[in-house]
Enzyme design. Sequence first.
Site, short mmCIF file in Angstrom:
data_model
loop_
_atom_site.label_atom_id
_atom_site.label_comp_id
_atom_site.label_asym_id
_atom_site.label_seq_id
_atom_site.Cartn_x
_atom_site.Cartn_y
_atom_site.Cartn_z
N ARG A 1 15.48 0.31 10.99
CA ARG A 1 15.52 -1.05 11.56
C ARG A 1 16.12 -2.03 10.55
O ARG A 1 16.89 -2.93 10.93
CB ARG A 1 14.11 -1.51 11.95
CG ARG A 1 13.63 -0.86 13.22
CD ARG A 1 12.27 -1.43 13.61
NE ARG A 1 11.75 -0.79 14.80
CZ ARG A 1 10.58 -1.09 15.35
NH1 ARG A 1 9.81 -2.02 14.82
NH2 ARG A 1 10.17 -0.48 16.44
N GLY B 1 0.82 -1.21 0.00
CA GLY B 1 0.00 0.00 0.00
C GLY B 1 0.85 1.26 0.00
O GLY B 1 0.52 2.26 -0.64
N GLY C 1 -0.02 34.93 -5.82
CA GLY C 1 -1.32 35.18 -5.19
C GLY C 1 -2.42 34.30 -5.75
O GLY C 1 -3.23 33.74 -5.00
N GLU D 1 -0.91 5.61 5.98
CA GLU D 1 -0.21 4.32 5.79
C GLU D 1 1.19 4.38 6.43
O GLU D 1 2.17 3.85 5.90
CB GLU D 1 -0.18 3.94 4.30
CG GLU D 1 -1.62 3.85 3.78
CD GLU D 1 -1.87 2.91 2.63
OE1 GLU D 1 -0.94 2.21 2.24
OE2 GLU D 1 -3.02 2.89 2.14
N1 CAA Z 1 5.47 -7.73 6.94
C1 CAA Z 1 5.17 -8.84 7.67
N2 CAA Z 1 5.33 -8.88 9.02
C2 CAA Z 1 5.82 -7.78 9.62
C3 CAA Z 1 6.16 -6.61 8.92
C4 CAA Z 1 5.97 -6.62 7.52
N3 CAA Z 1 6.25 -5.54 6.79
N4 CAA Z 1 6.60 -5.69 9.79
C5 CAA Z 1 6.56 -6.26 11.00
N5 CAA Z 1 6.10 -7.52 10.89
C6 CAA Z 1 5.95 -8.50 11.97
C7 CAA Z 1 7.32 -8.68 12.64
O1 CAA Z 1 8.07 -9.67 11.98
C8 CAA Z 1 6.93 -9.06 14.04
O2 CAA Z 1 6.63 -10.45 14.11
P1 CAA Z 1 7.56 -11.43 14.97
O3 CAA Z 1 7.54 -10.87 16.37
O4 CAA Z 1 6.89 -12.75 14.81
O5 CAA Z 1 8.91 -11.34 14.35
C9 CAA Z 1 5.64 -8.33 14.29
O6 CAA Z 1 5.12 -7.99 13.00
C10 CAA Z 1 5.85 -7.06 15.08
O7 CAA Z 1 6.80 -6.27 14.43
P2 CAA Z 1 7.53 -5.07 15.14
O8 CAA Z 1 8.15 -5.56 16.42
O9 CAA Z 1 8.41 -4.42 14.15
O10 CAA Z 1 6.27 -4.15 15.51
P3 CAA Z 1 6.21 -2.75 16.21
O11 CAA Z 1 5.10 -2.76 17.18
O12 CAA Z 1 7.55 -2.30 16.69
O13 CAA Z 1 5.70 -1.79 15.01
C11 CAA Z 1 5.86 -0.40 13.10
C12 CAA Z 1 6.37 -1.62 13.84
C13 CAA Z 1 6.62 -0.38 11.79
C14 CAA Z 1 6.13 0.89 13.85
C15 CAA Z 1 4.34 -0.56 12.83
O14 CAA Z 1 3.60 -0.45 14.01
C16 CAA Z 1 3.79 0.45 11.85
O15 CAA Z 1 3.95 0.29 10.65
N6 CAA Z 1 3.12 1.53 12.36
C17 CAA Z 1 2.43 2.44 11.49
C18 CAA Z 1 1.00 2.05 11.35
C19 CAA Z 1 0.42 2.43 10.04
O16 CAA Z 1 1.08 2.41 9.01
N7 CAA Z 1 -0.86 2.74 10.03
C20 CAA Z 1 -1.51 3.04 8.82
C21 CAA Z 1 -2.97 3.08 9.05
S1 CAA Z 1 -3.84 2.53 7.65
C22 CAA Z 1 -3.99 3.83 6.62
O17 CAA Z 1 -3.48 4.89 6.79
C23 CAA Z 1 -4.76 3.45 5.41
C24 CAA Z 1 -5.69 4.45 4.98
O18 CAA Z 1 -6.84 4.42 5.34
C25 CAA Z 1 -5.24 5.43 3.96
#
Ligand code: CAA
Length: 379
Positions: free
Chosen positions: A369, A236, A334, A357
């Site tokens: 990371r 996305g 303007g 996103e």
């Molecule tokens: N693909 C698959 N799995 C993934 C992954 C990925 N890209 N990223 C993380 N994971 C998995 C990890 O492997 C981990 O699993 P394991 O423990 O089994 O290894 C698990 O997920 C947790 O990962 P993290 O420890 O990295 O998780 P975190 O809590 O530290 O968060 C983060 C990571 C990147 C900050 C994440 O929380 C994030 O992306 N936050 C932003 C949220 C976001 O993008 N929101 C968007 C809202 S939707 C939107 O905006 C759409 C709309 O309507 C327009």
Amino acid sequence: MNDFQKELCANLSRYCKDTIEPHMEHDDAEGKFNMDFFKGLGSYGVTGVTLPEIYGGAGLSYLDYCYILEEIAKTSVPYAVTISVSSMVQTILNEYGNQKQKEKYLPALASGEEIGAFALSESHAGSDAGALKTTAKKTEGGYLLNGTKMWITSGGIAKTYIVMARTGGEGSKGVSAFIVRDGAKGFSFGKAEKKMGWKTSPTRELVFENCFVANEDLLLEEGKGFMVAMGGLDRGRVAIAAIGVGCAQRALDEAMKYSLTRQQFKQPIFDFQGLQFMLADMALEVMSSRLMVLSAAQTIDDEKTSSKLCSMAKLKATDAAMKVTTDAVQVLGGVGYTSEYPVERFMRDAKVLQIVEGTNQIQRVVIARHLKKEYEQHA
Ligand code: CAA
């Protein structure tokens, strides 16, 4: 671009310019989404670009999809976004859904008859998505969902929602993903957000009060919801980046046209080197963003999706969109600040691309990371 992509984009461009563009200023002011425009885009096969043909999709590549989104975003960032979020829902269903789920939900989404939405964020769980509090408690034959989702793109106009809710303990491992349909008992819509931009794309709160979801609408298994959400977001984010490129390209086009015709001090303002340097930098931003988007899209097509590259593309292209649209308003002066020209709309629409996103700060977290992991592996 190959010949097929050129022809598709030329046809789309005609549709967008002839049908959608004349309404954008008015609909932006009124905050009006037009389902006929969305269905019209569907008739070009662009509401399910990458989905396999057996489910009604166009079966095209992610690269094709990025060119398509860029083209639509040149006319309307919000309609491009409606398509991108609905397509992310399709990607999730196609990748993580079972046969029955795919057959049941995908065709209507791919054809543009219906819209899909993605419900992860909550009031206290935006960037820290793993802290979400909506619960899904086991009951006979399914689950009861309780909680509120915030800032949901296409909330209220979408029919199929991918909803992340907690089935287990704290953190990302306790999260599961569910398919919830508009009309499900206990599912209602809260307030519609009043926003700076994306005015023709509704953003709404979703409220779940003992909303029953059958077992068959759980995606994969309990505890896999965070992975489902992150996997969907990787791709996305590249789509959002492609929209950023289209938004920036349109702003550059408008700024170029204006600077070549607007006369001050007895010459076109383009002839001032100060403006030439500004426009050259804008073109550089657009092109470098496009190349990064296409590079990320190619890795998706090669089934080597790199979260790092997806985040880099999103970060680069959406920051560029903000900068280029802001500079375009400056070039027009303007009049650029008024709705007489579309650049102020594109500037307002660009802002939230840096937020949705995953904020661009979160993209840096993802990139850092991965860098750490790579460098530790090679140390
Ligand atoms: N693909 C698959 N799995 C993934 C992954 C990925 N890209 N990223 C993380 N994971 C998995 C990890 O492997 C981990 O699993 P394991 O423990 O089994 O290894 C698990 O997920 C947790 O990962 P993290 O420890 O990295 O998780 P975190 O809590 O530290 O968060 C983060 C990571 C990147 C900050 C994440 O929380 C994030 O992306 N936050 C932003 C949220 C976001 O993008 N929101 C968007 C809202 S939707 C939107 O905006 C759409 C709309 O309507 C327009």
